[in-house]
Design a protein around this motif. Structure first.
Motif, mmCIF file in Angstrom:
data_model
loop_
_atom_site.group_PDB
_atom_site.id
_atom_site.type_symbol
_atom_site.label_atom_id
_atom_site.label_comp_id
_atom_site.label_asym_id
_atom_site.label_seq_id
_atom_site.Cartn_x
_atom_site.Cartn_y
_atom_site.Cartn_z
ATOM 1 N N GLN A 13 10.179 -4.509 -1.775
ATOM 2 C CA GLN A 13 11.099 -5.600 -1.474
ATOM 3 C C GLN A 13 12.510 -5.081 -1.218
ATOM 4 N N LEU A 17 15.800 -3.565 3.002
ATOM 5 C CA LEU A 17 17.216 -3.814 3.257
ATOM 6 C C LEU A 17 17.846 -2.589 3.920
ATOM 7 N N SER A 101 19.640 -11.996 -5.894
ATOM 8 C CA SER A 101 18.336 -11.335 -5.991
ATOM 9 C C SER A 101 17.173 -12.320 -6.011
ATOM 10 N N VAL A 104 15.179 -12.200 -2.928
ATOM 11 C CA VAL A 104 14.426 -10.979 -2.616
ATOM 12 C C VAL A 104 13.278 -10.787 -3.599
#
Length: 119
Positions: A13, A17, A101, A104
């Motif tokens: 996860q 990014l 968060s 995500v």
């Protein structure tokens, strides 16, 4: 009442990014810290290094044991936390939902125990 909001995410996860997205992600957390501090809800927040940097400490029968790495085998890792003041479980969940968060990974919200000395 105090609540611990624990941030969990997998390496997968977080790895999606880009460097720019990670910068924005961190800045979003810092901005949210400022908002919670201004509203009187923030007690403390911290990000954590990767689980591979952890040490697990146990004392059994007076003997110290230290093991490298996280305690349990899991895909999700504890990546940080917010300790917040909230008037109710519902308010704590609302605060946790605002943690960047949560978009995500996941946030576990748990009330803190209140310990008192007893005679």
């Amino acid at each position: 009442m105090r609540y611990l909001c624990m941030i969990f995410a997998t390496d997968e996860q977080m790895s999606v990014l880009s460097p720019g997205e990670m910068r924005d992600f961190v800045n979003a957390h810092l901005d949210y810290d400022d908002q919670l501090r201004a509203s009187g809800h923030l007690v403390e927040s911290e990000g954590l290094e990767a689980a591979r940097t952890a040490a697990v400490v146990r004392v059994r029968n007076g003997k110290l044991s230290v093991t490298d790495g996280p305690f349990v085998e899991t895909n999700e890792q504890l990546g940080g936390f917010y300790l917040v003041e909230a008037a109710s479980d519902e308010e704590a969940v609302r605060i946790a939902a605002g943690i960047p968060s949560s978009r995500v990974g996941s946030i576990e919200v748990r009330p803190a125990l209140v310990w008192e000395h007893t005679p």
